[in-house]
Design a protein around this motif. Structure first.
Motif, mmCIF file in Angstrom:
data_model
loop_
_atom_site.group_PDB
_atom_site.id
_atom_site.type_symbol
_atom_site.label_atom_id
_atom_site.label_comp_id
_atom_site.label_asym_id
_atom_site.label_seq_id
_atom_site.Cartn_x
_atom_site.Cartn_y
_atom_site.Cartn_z
ATOM 1 N N GLN A 94 0.500 -1.775 -7.598
ATOM 2 C CA GLN A 94 0.614 -2.663 -8.750
ATOM 3 C C GLN A 94 1.273 -3.990 -8.367
ATOM 4 N N LEU A 95 2.323 -3.914 -7.561
ATOM 5 C CA LEU A 95 2.981 -5.133 -7.102
ATOM 6 C C LEU A 95 2.028 -5.992 -6.283
ATOM 7 N N ALA A 96 1.266 -5.357 -5.395
ATOM 8 C CA ALA A 96 0.321 -6.101 -4.568
ATOM 9 C C ALA A 96 -0.736 -6.788 -5.425
ATOM 10 N N ASP A 121 9.021 -0.849 2.329
ATOM 11 C CA ASP A 121 8.216 -1.123 3.519
ATOM 12 C C ASP A 121 8.119 -2.635 3.714
ATOM 13 N N ASN A 122 7.525 -3.034 4.830
ATOM 14 C CA ASN A 122 7.452 -4.460 5.162
ATOM 15 C C ASN A 122 6.781 -5.279 4.062
ATOM 16 N N GLY A 123 5.679 -4.755 3.555
ATOM 17 C CA GLY A 123 4.915 -5.510 2.568
ATOM 18 C C GLY A 123 5.705 -5.777 1.306
ATOM 19 N N MET A 124 6.369 -4.747 0.776
ATOM 20 C CA MET A 124 7.128 -4.922 -0.460
ATOM 21 C C MET A 124 8.281 -5.896 -0.265
ATOM 22 N N ARG A 125 8.992 -5.796 0.853
ATOM 23 C CA ARG A 125 10.110 -6.719 1.115
ATOM 24 C C ARG A 125 9.629 -8.167 1.101
ATOM 25 N N LEU A 126 8.506 -8.409 1.757
ATOM 26 C CA LEU A 126 7.997 -9.778 1.840
ATOM 27 C C LEU A 126 7.485 -10.280 0.499
ATOM 28 N N GLU A 127 6.785 -9.413 -0.246
ATOM 29 C CA GLU A 127 6.220 -9.837 -1.529
ATOM 30 C C GLU A 127 7.307 -10.182 -2.543
ATOM 31 N N LEU A 128 8.463 -9.535 -2.442
ATOM 32 C CA LEU A 128 9.537 -9.770 -3.400
ATOM 33 C C LEU A 128 10.543 -10.814 -2.937
ATOM 34 N N ALA A 129 10.387 -11.281 -1.694
ATOM 35 C CA ALA A 129 11.423 -12.118 -1.089
ATOM 36 C C ALA A 129 11.625 -13.445 -1.801
ATOM 37 N N ALA A 286 1.732 -13.310 6.286
ATOM 38 C CA ALA A 286 2.030 -11.876 6.240
ATOM 39 C C ALA A 286 2.033 -11.368 4.807
ATOM 40 N N ARG A 287 2.657 -12.115 3.891
ATOM 41 C CA ARG A 287 2.699 -11.694 2.489
ATOM 42 C C ARG A 287 1.296 -11.522 1.935
ATOM 43 N N GLU A 288 0.467 -12.534 2.159
ATOM 44 C CA GLU A 288 -0.904 -12.468 1.672
ATOM 45 C C GLU A 288 -1.629 -11.268 2.256
ATOM 46 N N MET A 292 -3.101 -8.112 0.145
ATOM 47 C CA MET A 292 -4.542 -7.902 0.097
ATOM 48 C C MET A 292 -4.922 -6.555 0.689
ATOM 49 N N ARG A 293 -4.289 -6.165 1.781
ATOM 50 C CA ARG A 293 -4.601 -4.867 2.386
ATOM 51 C C ARG A 293 -4.243 -3.741 1.423
ATOM 52 N N GLU A 294 -3.095 -3.865 0.759
ATOM 53 C CA GLU A 294 -2.666 -2.827 -0.179
ATOM 54 C C GLU A 294 -3.624 -2.715 -1.350
ATOM 55 N N VAL A 295 -4.071 -3.843 -1.870
ATOM 56 C CA VAL A 295 -4.929 -3.851 -3.052
ATOM 57 C C VAL A 295 -6.321 -3.310 -2.752
#
Length: 434
Positions: A94-96, A121-129, A286-288, A292-295
């Motif tokens: 959902q966050l992605a 995980d790496n993705g969540m940390r970056l997306e929320l940073a 990296a955030r993008e 995108m990979r998660e979604v």
């Protein structure tokens, strides 16, 4: 007179009419349902239209579809962060999707920030940073709820102001201009490192490669891995670093001679006519890529909604990120990205070029998806390769997809290729039976 009909609340309701189904979509784990309901009750009491799964999904509804659509349709994505939710695959999905669809993201922490960060995980940390985090605790519940509600109103005001100006972009949500990692999330820099991390991309090139116009990819790769070694290791880890470097290789449009061109590099570092620090752009990329990979991966709970709603949030950033997924290790992700690119309507030279490269994939689904997408894109430059696949691929589905693409592209060149091959096939069949 009920609270929802007071003049103050009526004014706020008028303010929040921004053309979406809900103002706020709340993502949370069921372990945190009690405090999340209090948060929603506070916002609803103030006239904010807040969407919560347990309150807004009708029985028998497709839960994942409704949740995914709520993310897309709401103006603000509020993420209630606890030990359970930050480790939840569904919450990550959902966050992605919120990140990809360019939403205002409002993180609400139930635990100390660093404790939550250690669980992500790496993705969540970056997306929320790049977002301001708010605290929600039972000890200071009233004050916390007030702070969060005020922030929601502020964001809604900004959104409405931009919409009134004809700008549909949401505040704080330009994916390529979100801030660098907060110091609380990244490590502390030494004075020397601070200069390196804040140095704009052109200055970094000049210091690292002098006046060179082209630099070998291996030299460039080695330089950034040396300069940012600790941060690559800590932020991404070995596997994700290699994956992101492959995306960077594609993003820099590396030549067949494996050279990094300075102009391509400068374009990568430039956002809104301003040259940004290289490490900032690597983090942006990296955030993008994580989002995108998660979604779009096959086990995503929101993948279908993401594809179906591409028209609502497609942008140059989304198209770039979909192109990056074409180099993913998972052929299923590659195929979904190819299909999604076709659905965005993108048919620029770069997109066509990258999809054409996928015609050489070992995976027949990827080749089939590539053929059909090139047909949708009306990619006349792909006719020769499509003809080759139609005539020579060992998989019948791929051959049929190549022919369908040729017919959809049309025009004299495609029509002639179809005619010649059809005539030859008839002659061959005639020789076999004569």
């Amino acid at each position: 007179m009920s609270k929802l009909t007071t003049p103050r609340v009526q004014a706020k309701l008028a303010l929040t009419t921004v053309g979406t189904i809900k103002d706020v979509m709340i993502s949370y784990d069921q372990a945190d349902e009690d405090i999340t309901k209090k948060l929603r009750e506070k916002m609803v009491g103030e006239g904010i239209r807040a969407w919560l799964e347990t309150e807004d999904i009708m029985s028998g509804a497709d839960i994942f579809a409704r949740i995914g659509q709520a993310v897309v349709d709401s103006s603000i994505f509020m993420f209630v962060m606890s030990r359970e939710s930050v480790q939840s695959k569904i919450c990550q999905d959902q966050l992605a999707l919120a990140y990809v669809s360019n939403k205002s993201i409002l993180p609400v922490a139930l635990l100390p920030n660093q404790e939550l960060l250690n669980l992500m995980d790496n993705g969540m940390r970056l997306e929320l940073a790049g977002f301001e985090w708010f605290t929600l605790s039972t000890e200071s519940l009233a004050d916390n709820l007030k702070d969060i509600t005020n922030k929601v109103f502020k964001l809604l005001e900004e959104i409405k102001e931009k919409e009134n100006k004809g700008n549909t972009a949401k505040p704080e949500t330009n994916v390529k201009s979100r801030r660098m990692l907060n110091r609380s999330i990244s490590r502390k820099f030494s004075e020397k490192e601070s200069k390196l991390f804040l140095e704009d991309g052109i200055a970094y090139w000049a210091r690292s490669f002098g006046k060179s116009v082209n630099v070998a990819w291996e030299r460039f790769r080695g330089q950034i891995l040396t300069d940012f070694k600790e941060d690559f290791d800590k932020t991404f880890g070995e596997d994700d670093t290699e994956w992101l470097l492959a995306i960077l290789h594609r993003e820099l449009d590396i030549s067949t001679e494996e050279m990094v061109n300075k102009d391509n590099y400068t374009e990568f570092c430039t956002i809104d006519d301003q040259v940004r620090p290289l490490w900032m752009r690597i983090q942006d990329q990296a955030r993008e890529s994580y989002a995108m990979r998660e979604v779009f991966k096959m086990d995503s709970s929101v993948r279908v909604q993401a594809i179906e709603n591409l028209g609502k949030f497609k942008s140059a950033t989304v198209i770039d990120a979909l192109r990056d997924l074409l180099s993913d290790k998972d052929p299923n992700v590659q195929a979904v990205a190819i299909i999604s690119l076709a659905r965005t309507g993108a048919n620029d030279d770069k997109t066509v070029k990258y999809v054409m490269q996928c015609l050489h994939s070992r995976d027949r689904i990827v080749r089939e998806a590539s053929c059909l997408s090139l047909g949708v894109m009306k990619a006349t430059v792909a006719i020769e390769k499509l003809v080759d696949l139609w005539r020579n691929d060992i998989i019948s589905n791929v051959r049929e997809a190549a022919l369908a693409a040729l017919r959809r592209i049309g025009g004299d060149k495609a029509d002639e290729a179809i005619r010649v091959t059809t005539v030859l096939e008839k002659e061959i069949r005639h020789l076999k039976t004569s």
